[in-house]
Design a protein around this motif. Structure first.
Motif, short mmCIF file in Angstrom:
data_model
loop_
_atom_site.label_atom_id
_atom_site.label_comp_id
_atom_site.label_asym_id
_atom_site.label_seq_id
_atom_site.Cartn_x
_atom_site.Cartn_y
_atom_site.Cartn_z
N CYS A 39 -6.75 4.13 0.59
CA CYS A 39 -7.19 2.76 0.38
C CYS A 39 -7.50 2.33 -1.05
O CYS A 39 -8.26 2.84 -1.84
CB CYS A 39 -8.21 2.36 1.22
SG CYS A 39 -8.98 0.78 0.89
N GLY A 76 -7.46 -5.68 -0.32
CA GLY A 76 -8.02 -6.59 0.35
C GLY A 76 -6.99 -7.46 1.26
O GLY A 76 -7.31 -8.43 2.06
N PHE A 82 -10.74 -1.68 5.66
CA PHE A 82 -11.50 -1.34 4.15
C PHE A 82 -12.73 -0.60 4.59
O PHE A 82 -12.60 0.58 4.02
CB PHE A 82 -11.52 -2.43 3.55
CG PHE A 82 -12.38 -2.30 2.34
CD1 PHE A 82 -11.77 -1.46 0.95
CD2 PHE A 82 -13.51 -2.37 2.13
CE1 PHE A 82 -12.60 -1.06 0.13
CE2 PHE A 82 -14.53 -2.04 0.79
CZ PHE A 82 -13.82 -1.52 -0.07
N CYS A 91 -1.36 -3.30 5.56
CA CYS A 91 -2.04 -2.29 4.67
C CYS A 91 -1.03 -1.87 3.67
O CYS A 91 -0.14 -0.94 4.36
CB CYS A 91 -2.94 -1.47 5.26
SG CYS A 91 -3.68 -0.07 3.98
N PRO A 92 -0.71 -2.00 2.39
CA PRO A 92 0.08 -1.15 1.76
C PRO A 92 0.33 0.41 1.69
O PRO A 92 0.83 1.13 1.43
CB PRO A 92 -0.10 -1.76 0.37
CG PRO A 92 -1.40 -2.28 0.40
CD PRO A 92 -1.76 -2.87 1.72
S1 SF4 Z 1 -5.16 -3.23 2.93
FE1 SF4 Z 1 -5.15 -1.38 3.14
S2 SF4 Z 1 -5.35 -0.43 1.13
FE2 SF4 Z 1 -5.87 -2.69 0.84
S3 SF4 Z 1 -8.05 -2.68 1.00
FE3 SF4 Z 1 -7.34 -2.89 3.22
S4 SF4 Z 1 -7.32 -0.77 4.00
FE4 SF4 Z 1 -7.43 -0.78 1.54
#
Ligand code: SF4
Ligand code: HEM
Ligand code: FES
Lengths: 305, 249
Positions: free
Chosen positions: B159, B163, B177, B224-225
């Motif tokens: 991660c 966001g 997150f 989520c990337p």
């Molecule tokens: S989208 Fe994925 S990488 Fe981005 S903050 Fe959320 S959990 Fe982390």
């Protein structure tokens, strides 16, 4: 501690736990409903309703159940308000993200289920049955006109039997006397307007009757009086609009349940690739079978009666 | 490629924002999305107007700074990439592209498309670390951990704190997150002693900052990337329940 201050995960676990309890209850309710399918003139169905309406263990569960629904709804509304507040400015382009089926509409599907439950409770607790209304304080109200008609029918029956020679003239007279005696209190109330607390101001109905008074005024026929759920159910579902609304509500319930069951496992931390597929199938099966079970009743009444 | 861009412009957190429409021409399909915005900004500067502000740093998908809500999806139409890794070949000539900032109460807008993600730092400060000094990086095989746990911890640690999960979630929930941060430590021996305190403190902070409640829609996982999995959220729920029931903290 105020409900609002509970941790987000605690609120989630609360809604999931009461939701799980509601999930256990639904198949049982479905089973009871299906008793109406038996071609026995409603014998089983009436017995089941009698049991559910009088057994004290059932009464306790009834209270727990209503409390559960209330907790579920209150927490659901709270979560929804908090979640809306977390995004005060909405996006201009509606989200194109893939989400779990039904998950975005839980408050709406839940709202429909709730509205449905209210109609349901109104039908079962405050409904009008034939000439007697059972009001919420366990007393009865009787329409004077209905009761007169009931009486006239009995008189007509005796006369008919006499005419056709089934009973002798003397026997008929005896029965008439008995009938008059039986309905004396009723006729007296009508003529004198006394006792005044038992008859409504416009004289159109007898009110505040206890079970004994019901028998006293309305006759021996009402000794075993119970709201007749079998007839009521058949009558309600014979109205196509009522059945259609009922069926639509079930489809929406199914959508709520499909996400709900998947969700429950995730909320309780049960997520593992070993059994995630199984959970998805379980949710799918439950969300189809249970609403379908409920749906059989109106379909049966509409098409097979 | 010729494109029409509808971009959210806003002077500062308190100002009222609005969409502005821009045209960009002769964009190469090999351009990255941020390079396309660079070209737009050069045009704007040439015309002596304010360039569009957007966050970015590494431009190779590892820092988590970039993040735009493009045509209804955080980080745009590709799965598993950040905005800086998105390329213009994913769009068609003549397309209209709507670009919005992350929308969430705990992420106030600083300017245009730049939002303040300090809220994430505050959550980390509540316990997203191991308190004892562990010295230098230990030898890879010195701590005996099953390969599977190490892999899972590493997946959670991927991660980058961009966001997108919050931006995608209809409830603006930060559960993905926070659960990634809780998981990466919960899975390793170094994180165990403080696990109960950590999960409770981080969840409390997350709630206090005004993130929404998770309703298991899994939009976060879809956007989520770094493809952080929702099983981390389940793990966090477990950790939280265990902490409430078993721990004295
Ligand atoms: S989208 Fe994925 S990488 Fe981005 S903050 Fe959320 S959990 Fe982390
Ligand atoms: C027969 C009735 C019902 C059953 C069996 C049921 C069951 C459930 C279950 C099991 C969940 C999943 C909880 C979770 O893990 O997140 C849930 C969620 C939810 N329910 Fe119900 N529910 C019922 C009625 C209602 C009603 C009447 C409402 C009214 C508003 C409602 C609103 C919601 C909402 C908003 C959620 C989502 C909450 C979340 O995911 O966090 N439900 N329901
Ligand atoms: S700029 Fe660093 S991840 Fe996109």
């Amino acid at each position: 501690m105020s409900l609002v201050k509970l941790a987000s995960i605690t609120k989630k676990i609360t809604i999931a736990a009461v939701g799980a309890f509601l999930l256990l209850f639904l198949p049982m309710h479905m089973g009871l409903n299906l008793c109406i399918l038996r071609e026995d003139g409603g014998e089983w169905y009436r017995n089941v309703c009698h049991f559910m309406g009088t057994n004290w263990i059932v009464k306790i569960f009834e209270v727990i159940l209503i409390l559960s629904v209330l907790v579920h709804v209150v927490v659901a509304i709270l979560l929804t308000i908090e979640n809306r507040k977390a995004r005060p400015v909405r996006y201009a382009v509606p989200s194109k993200t893939k989400t779990h089926a039904g998950s975005k509409f839980m408050i709406y599907t839940g709202g429909v289920v709730f509205a449905f439950l209210i109609i349901h409770f109104i039908n079962f607790y405050f409904v009008k049955f034939g000439i007697v209304v059972e009001d919420d304080s366990d007393t009865y109200t009787v329409e004077v006109e209905d009761l007169q008609m009931h009486l006239n029918e009995k008189v007509a029956l005796i006369q008919e039997e006499m005419m056709s020679g089934k009973i002798s003239q003397e026997a008929a007279q005896e029965q008439m006397m008995a009938l008059q005696l039986e309905y004396m209190p009723f006729l007296q109330v009508l003529q004198t307007g006394q006792p005044s607390e038992k008859i409504s101001k416009d004289g159109e109905e007898l009110i505040n009757l206890t079970k004994e008074e019901l028998v006293q005024f309305a006759g021996e026929d009402f000794k075993e009086y119970e709201p007749d759920f079998y007839t009521m159910c058949n009558k309600l579902f014979a109205q196509p609009m009522y059945s259609i609304i009922y069926l639509l509500a079930l489809v929406i319930l199914g959508i709520h349940l499909f996400h709900a069951i998947n969700s429950i496992f995730q909320t309780f931390g049960l997520n593992h690739k070993k059994y995630n597929k199984a959970i998805e199938y379980l949710a799918g099966a439950y969300a189809v079978i249970v609403p379908l079970g409920f749906a059989i009743v109106p379909l049966f009444v509409m098409f097979c009666k | 490629m010729n494109l029409t861009l509808k971009i959210w412009r806003q002077e500062n957190a308190r100002a009222k924002g609005r969409f502005e429409t821009y045209k960009v021409e002769n964009i190469s399909p090999d351009c990255s999305f941020l390079e396309m915005l660079d070209i737009l900004n050069e045009q704007l500067v040439d015309k002596l107007s304010h360039p569009v502000c957007f966050d970015n740093d590494c431009r190779e998908g590892i820092c988590g700074m970039c993040g735009l809500y493009i045509n209804g999806r955080p980080h745009g139409p590709d799965d598993g990439v950040t905005t800086c890794q998105l390329h213009m070949r994913r769009f068609k000539d003549g397309d209209t592209i709507v670009i919005e900032p992350w929308r969430a109460r705990p992420f106030p807008i600083i300017r245009d498309l730049v939002v303040d993600r300090t809220a994430f730092d505050k959550i980390i400060q509540e316990g997203g670390y191991v308190s004892v000094t562990t010295g230098g990086v230990p030898d890879g095989n010195a701590i005996p951990i099953p390969k599977k746990n190490a892999d899972e911890a590493m997946d959670a640690a991927a991660c980058i704190g961009c966001g997108a999960c919050v931006a995608a979630c209809k409830n603006a929930s930060a559960m993905l997150f926070v659960s990634a941060k809780v998981s990466q430590l919960a899975l390793l021996p170094q994180g165990k002693p403080e696990a109960a305190r950590r999960v409770q403190a981080m969840v409390a902070k997350m709630d206090e900052l005004g993130f929404g409640n998770c309703t298991n829609t899994y939009a976060c996982e879809a956007e989520c990337p770094k493809q952080i999995k929702r099983s981390n959220i389940a793990r966090m729920n477990r950790e939280f329940m265990c902490a409430k029931v078993c721990s004295e903290e």
